[in-house]
Write a protein that holds these residues in place. Sequence first.
Motif, PDB file in Angstrom:
ATOM      1  N   MET A  64       1.700   1.382  -4.895  1.00 26.53           N
ATOM      2  CA  MET A  64       2.686   1.049  -3.876  1.00 26.53           C
ATOM      3  C   MET A  64       2.565  -0.444  -3.570  1.00 26.53           C
ATOM      4  SD  MET A  64       3.119   2.831  -0.170  1.00 26.53           S
ATOM      5  CE  MET A  64       4.791   3.003   0.355  1.00 26.53           C
ATOM      6  N   LYS A  65       3.719  -1.102  -3.451  1.00 23.95           N
ATOM      7  CA  LYS A  65       3.689  -2.537  -3.177  1.00 23.95           C
ATOM      8  C   LYS A  65       3.242  -2.792  -1.740  1.00 23.95           C
ATOM      9  CE  LYS A  65       8.524  -3.041  -1.853  1.00 23.95           C
ATOM     10  NZ  LYS A  65       9.741  -3.770  -2.047  1.00 23.95           N
ATOM     11  N   LYS A  66       2.779  -4.023  -1.502  1.00 23.59           N
ATOM     12  CA  LYS A  66       2.253  -4.339  -0.172  1.00 23.59           C
ATOM     13  C   LYS A  66       3.380  -4.388   0.850  1.00 23.59           C
ATOM     14  CE  LYS A  66       2.148  -9.311   0.233  1.00 23.59           C
ATOM     15  NZ  LYS A  66       1.343 -10.450   0.486  1.00 23.59           N
ATOM     16  N   PHE A  67       3.000  -4.270   2.130  1.00 21.19           N
ATOM     17  CA  PHE A  67       3.981  -4.224   3.213  1.00 21.19           C
ATOM     18  C   PHE A  67       4.697  -5.559   3.334  1.00 21.19           C
ATOM     19  CE2 PHE A  67       5.018  -5.025   7.716  1.00 21.19           C
ATOM     20  CZ  PHE A  67       5.955  -4.017   7.895  1.00 21.19           C
ATOM     21  N   GLU A  68       6.009  -5.459   3.457  1.00 20.88           N
ATOM     22  CA  GLU A  68       6.830  -6.644   3.653  1.00 20.88           C
ATOM     23  C   GLU A  68       7.855  -6.339   4.733  1.00 20.88           C
ATOM     24  OE1 GLU A  68      10.212  -9.164   1.299  1.00 20.88           O
ATOM     25  OE2 GLU A  68       8.608  -8.284   0.099  1.00 20.88           O
ATOM     26  N   PHE A  69       7.836  -7.115   5.813  1.00 20.46           N
ATOM     27  CA  PHE A  69       8.796  -6.947   6.898  1.00 20.46           C
ATOM     28  C   PHE A  69      10.006  -7.806   6.578  1.00 20.46           C
ATOM     29  CE2 PHE A  69      10.114  -7.962  11.397  1.00 20.46           C
ATOM     30  CZ  PHE A  69      10.642  -6.705  11.653  1.00 20.46           C
ATOM     31  N   LYS A  70      11.129  -7.164   6.341  1.00 24.43           N
ATOM     32  CA  LYS A  70      12.315  -7.870   5.871  1.00 24.43           C
ATOM     33  C   LYS A  70      12.881  -8.844   6.904  1.00 24.43           C
ATOM     34  CE  LYS A  70      13.354  -4.271   2.723  1.00 24.43           C
ATOM     35  NZ  LYS A  70      14.117  -3.745   1.722  1.00 24.43           N
ATOM     36  N   LEU A  71      12.562  -8.636   8.181  1.00 21.12           N
ATOM     37  CA  LEU A  71      13.065  -9.512   9.240  1.00 21.12           C
ATOM     38  C   LEU A  71      12.012 -10.532   9.691  1.00 21.12           C
ATOM     39  CD1 LEU A  71      14.958  -6.843  11.360  1.00 21.12           C
ATOM     40  CD2 LEU A  71      15.943  -8.496   9.784  1.00 21.12           C
ATOM     41  N   GLN A  72      11.030 -10.804   8.840  1.00 22.30           N
ATOM     42  CA  GLN A  72       9.944 -11.717   9.223  1.00 22.30           C
ATOM     43  C   GLN A  72      10.468 -13.113   9.551  1.00 22.30           C
ATOM     44  OE1 GLN A  72       6.679 -10.831   9.775  1.00 22.30           O
ATOM     45  NE2 GLN A  72       6.583 -12.878  10.655  1.00 22.30           N
ATOM     46  N   SER A  96       3.719   1.059  10.480  1.00 21.07           N
ATOM     47  CA  SER A  96       3.189   2.417  10.654  1.00 21.07           C
ATOM     48  C   SER A  96       3.826   3.376   9.645  1.00 21.07           C
ATOM     49  CB  SER A  96       3.445   2.893  12.082  1.00 21.07           C
ATOM     50  OG  SER A  96       3.039   4.221  12.233  1.00 21.07           O
ATOM     51  N   ASP A  97       5.135   3.281   9.494  1.00 19.40           N
ATOM     52  CA  ASP A  97       5.828   4.124   8.509  1.00 19.40           C
ATOM     53  C   ASP A  97       5.324   3.832   7.098  1.00 19.40           C
ATOM     54  OD1 ASP A  97       7.282   5.170  10.602  1.00 19.40           O
ATOM     55  OD2 ASP A  97       9.121   4.041  10.156  1.00 19.40           O
ATOM     56  N   TRP A  98       5.124   2.560   6.785  1.00 17.83           N
ATOM     57  CA  TRP A  98       4.638   2.171   5.463  1.00 17.83           C
ATOM     58  C   TRP A  98       3.239   2.751   5.218  1.00 17.83           C
ATOM     59  CZ3 TRP A  98       0.430  -0.890   3.999  1.00 17.83           C
ATOM     60  CH2 TRP A  98       0.416  -1.273   2.655  1.00 17.83           C
ATOM     61  N   ARG A  99       2.386   2.670   6.227  1.00 22.91           N
ATOM     62  CA  ARG A  99       1.025   3.217   6.081  1.00 22.91           C
ATOM     63  C   ARG A  99       1.067   4.730   5.868  1.00 22.91           C
ATOM     64  NH1 ARG A  99      -1.585  -0.442  10.805  1.00 22.91           N
ATOM     65  NH2 ARG A  99      -2.136  -2.225   9.490  1.00 22.91           N
ATOM     66  N   LYS A 100       1.931   5.414   6.599  1.00 19.33           N
ATOM     67  CA  LYS A 100       2.051   6.871   6.425  1.00 19.33           C
ATOM     68  C   LYS A 100       2.531   7.199   5.014  1.00 19.33           C
ATOM     69  CE  LYS A 100       2.996   7.898  11.288  1.00 19.33           C
ATOM     70  NZ  LYS A 100       4.040   8.242  12.257  1.00 19.33           N
ATOM     71  N   GLU A 101       3.517   6.455   4.556  1.00 18.89           N
ATOM     72  CA  GLU A 101       4.041   6.683   3.203  1.00 18.89           C
ATOM     73  C   GLU A 101       2.974   6.381   2.156  1.00 18.89           C
ATOM     74  OE1 GLU A 101       6.326   7.919   0.244  1.00 18.89           O
ATOM     75  OE2 GLU A 101       6.864   8.113   2.361  1.00 18.89           O
ATOM     76  N   LYS A 102       2.200   5.334   2.395  1.00 17.20           N
ATOM     77  CA  LYS A 102       1.122   4.981   1.472  1.00 17.20           C
ATOM     78  C   LYS A 102       0.082   6.105   1.430  1.00 17.20           C
ATOM     79  CE  LYS A 102      -2.342   1.466   0.520  1.00 17.20           C
ATOM     80  NZ  LYS A 102      -3.006   0.252   0.975  1.00 17.20           N
TER      81      LYS A 102
END
Length: 145
Positions: free
Chosen positions: A1-9, A117-123
Amino acid sequence: MKKFEFKLQKVLDLREFEKKQAQIELGKATARVNEIQEKLNAIASQRINVSSQMKDLSGFDNYYNCQQYFIFLDNKKEEFLQEMAKAELVVEEKRKVFMEASTNVKVLEKLKEKKLSDWRKEKAREEDREMEELISSKYLNKEDL
């Protein structure tokens, strides 16, 4: 899984910058109010000093000069009070801008936290699936033997 990226950063970074700018402007406006207050305090102090010196003076000319100085101090005080009123309005305006900027940042920070949080759960789910597949494949390999 790719690392977390916040699209609105980038938007979050911009809003944080705007918040810092608003905080700086609020600080400048507050400093102006403090500066005016110091001038008012100085006028009050001068008035007290002249009043105490007036007790030791005699003569109409000295009394007249002190009264003229009091009038001058009162006029200065009125000027500074008007400046203070204007400066306090500016502070309130800058405080509103800062509060709005803070709210805008908080909204995006909460969204970022939720996405993370959603990304961590999916990971975690993906890792669980990979473990199940690994265990299943080892179990199936043992049955084939």
